[in-house]
Design an enzyme around this catalytic site. Structure first.
Site, PDB file in Angstrom:
ATOM      1  N   ASP A  15      -9.683 -12.293   4.956  1.00 43.05           N
ATOM      2  CA  ASP A  15     -10.701 -12.626   3.753  1.00 43.05           C
ATOM      3  C   ASP A  15     -11.827 -13.172   4.481  1.00 43.05           C
ATOM      4  O   ASP A  15     -11.831 -13.934   5.311  1.00 43.05           O
ATOM      5  CB  ASP A  15     -10.046 -13.044   2.822  1.00 43.05           C
ATOM      6  CG  ASP A  15     -10.840 -13.239   1.387  1.00 43.05           C
ATOM      7  OD1 ASP A  15     -11.675 -12.325   1.435  1.00 43.05           O
ATOM      8  OD2 ASP A  15     -10.572 -14.095   0.629  1.00 43.05           O
ATOM      9  N   HIS A  18     -17.646  -6.953   7.923  1.00 38.65           N
ATOM     10  CA  HIS A  18     -16.487  -5.884   8.096  1.00 38.65           C
ATOM     11  C   HIS A  18     -16.320  -5.546   9.639  1.00 38.65           C
ATOM     12  O   HIS A  18     -15.221  -5.398  10.332  1.00 38.65           O
ATOM     13  CB  HIS A  18     -16.376  -4.820   7.396  1.00 38.65           C
ATOM     14  CG  HIS A  18     -16.388  -5.172   5.825  1.00 38.65           C
ATOM     15  ND1 HIS A  18     -15.586  -5.980   5.186  1.00 38.65           N
ATOM     16  CD2 HIS A  18     -16.921  -4.673   4.627  1.00 38.65           C
ATOM     17  CE1 HIS A  18     -15.684  -6.338   3.880  1.00 38.65           C
ATOM     18  NE2 HIS A  18     -16.767  -5.147   3.804  1.00 38.65           N
ATOM     19  N   LEU A  32       5.461  -4.061  18.947  1.00 37.76           N
ATOM     20  CA  LEU A  32       4.866  -4.634  17.654  1.00 37.76           C
ATOM     21  C   LEU A  32       4.550  -3.463  16.700  1.00 37.76           C
ATOM     22  O   LEU A  32       4.083  -2.518  17.077  1.00 37.76           O
ATOM     23  CB  LEU A  32       3.654  -5.669  17.830  1.00 37.76           C
ATOM     24  CG  LEU A  32       3.051  -5.908  16.554  1.00 37.76           C
ATOM     25  CD1 LEU A  32       3.460  -7.360  15.928  1.00 37.76           C
ATOM     26  CD2 LEU A  32       1.383  -6.125  17.075  1.00 37.76           C
TER      27      LEU A  32
HETATM   28  C1  FPP Z   1     -12.160  -8.900   2.873  1.00 41.70           C
HETATM   29  O1  FPP Z   1     -13.386  -9.482   3.185  1.00 41.70           O
HETATM   30  C2  FPP Z   1     -11.920  -7.784   3.937  1.00 41.70           C
HETATM   31  C3  FPP Z   1     -11.834  -6.516   3.657  1.00 41.70           C
HETATM   32  C4  FPP Z   1     -12.043  -5.856   2.150  1.00 41.70           C
HETATM   33  C5  FPP Z   1     -11.637  -5.371   4.629  1.00 41.70           C
HETATM   34  C6  FPP Z   1     -11.264  -5.793   6.031  1.00 41.70           C
HETATM   35  C7  FPP Z   1     -11.110  -4.863   6.634  1.00 41.70           C
HETATM   36  C8  FPP Z   1     -11.232  -4.740   8.221  1.00 41.70           C
HETATM   37  C9  FPP Z   1     -11.398  -6.074   9.050  1.00 41.70           C
HETATM   38  C10 FPP Z   1     -10.744  -3.555   9.025  1.00 41.70           C
HETATM   39  C11 FPP Z   1      -9.302  -3.354   9.166  1.00 41.70           C
HETATM   40  C12 FPP Z   1      -9.181  -1.906   9.730  1.00 41.70           C
HETATM   41  C13 FPP Z   1      -8.003  -1.498  10.201  1.00 41.70           C
HETATM   42  C14 FPP Z   1      -7.813   0.070  10.540  1.00 41.70           C
HETATM   43  C15 FPP Z   1      -6.784  -2.319  10.241  1.00 41.70           C
HETATM   44  P1  FPP Z   1     -14.225  -9.796   1.830  1.00 41.70           P
HETATM   45  O2  FPP Z   1     -15.134  -8.523   1.729  1.00 41.70           O
HETATM   46  O3  FPP Z   1     -13.518  -9.761   0.543  1.00 41.70           O
HETATM   47  O4  FPP Z   1     -15.167 -11.045   2.079  1.00 41.70           O
HETATM   48  P2  FPP Z   1     -15.571 -12.044   1.127  1.00 41.70           P
HETATM   49  O5  FPP Z   1     -14.480 -12.444   0.097  1.00 41.70           O
HETATM   50  O6  FPP Z   1     -16.233 -13.078   1.933  1.00 41.70           O
HETATM   51  O7  FPP Z   1     -16.722 -11.227  -0.101  1.00 41.70           O
END
Ligand code: FPP
Length: 241
Positions: free
Chosen positions: A22, A39, A134
């Site tokens: 997050d 992201h 893993l």
């Molecule tokens: C939450 O941050 C994050 C996500 C919804 C997506 C996270 C995805 C990745 C890092 C890619 C992972 C990919 C694979 C294939 C494993 P947010 O957008 O909710 O952040 P905020 O709370 O600051 O708005």
């Protein structure tokens, strides 16, 4: 096992670590960037945490990549996340495979998940199926309530008798019945919420909340979370031994 942080007790490494990745959007916003840049920056964090988990000898690492509730985000961000997840799988699967990582997915099979992405998910799973270092489970279109609803539907469809419904029978119908219970449950970004993530599997997990936004997360943060975990006294409802 290769334990790089010697202040950790190698006999008490969590078998299963779950991460809510997050804070990507906020990380980007405070830098004047687009949310989606957050992201993008989260990819390096993910790879570093995977390497850290391998170094520690963690057997299962589960990350929340897209929730059943994330469909409510603006269409541009949803489309970005679909393409981004596909691109990570295509670009990183060989590297993960060489590290001995077995990739799995949990989540609802849904017409909204693009077929191209689904194909890449299947390829990553098949390519890495025999790896043993893993298990990296990617929770995609995942929500614990949906998982339990789907498990109940499968049980009913199997014609199970009411008296035969046990915790074991329910657990056997979850998306990955082989997944062990979560030992250490970590959320980044300073938010204190469970967000419908692995609720059944985390019944006795130790919860650790980190202030770091996910894109800044590195293996050292994972080691710090494991350190915190090792200070906890796990009783599973019983008394200390
Ligand atoms: C939450 O941050 C994050 C996500 C919804 C997506 C996270 C995805 C990745 C890092 C890619 C992972 C990919 C694979 C294939 C494993 P947010 O957008 O909710 O952040 P905020 O709370 O600051 O708005």
């Amino acid at each position: 096992m290769v334990l790089t942080d010697h202040s950790l007790d190698s006999d008490r490494i969590p078998e299963h670590v779950a991460c809510v990745m997050d804070g990507n959007g906020r990380w980007a916003q405070i830098r004047g960037l687009k949310r989606t840049d957050g992201h993008t920056a989260g990819e390096e964090a993910l790879l570093d945490v995977v390497e850290g988990a391998v170094d520690l000898g963690v057997d299962w690492l589960t990350v929340y990549a897209f929730s059943t509730e994330n469909w409510r985000r603006p269409i541009d961000e949803v489309q970005f996340l679909m393409r981004f997840n596909e691109s990570i799988l295509v670009r990183r699967r060989d590297e993960l495979n060489e590290m001995g990582v077995r990739i799995r997915f949990i989540g609802r099979q849904d017409w909204r998940v693009p077929k191209r992405l689904k194909r890449q998910m299947d390829e990553a799973v098949n390519l890495t199926a025999n790896n043993t270092t893993l298990t990296l489970t990617i929770a995609f279109n995942y929500g614990s309530r949906a998982e339990l609803v789907d498990a109940c539907r499968k049980l009913v469809a199997s014609g199970v008798k009411e008296s035969d419904i046990t915790e074991e029978r329910i657990a056997a119908e979850l998306y990955d019945p082989e997944m062990p219970d979560v030992d250490l449950w970590v959320r980044t970004s300073g938010e204190y919420r469970i967000s419908n993530y692995l609720i059944w599997q985390s019944a006795y997990a130790e919860l650790v909340f980190l202030d770091t936004y996910w894109p800044d997360m590195r293996r050292d943060h994972l080691f710090a979370a494991v350190k915190e975990y090792q200070l906890r006294n796990r009783r599973f409802g019983g008394l200390s031994s």
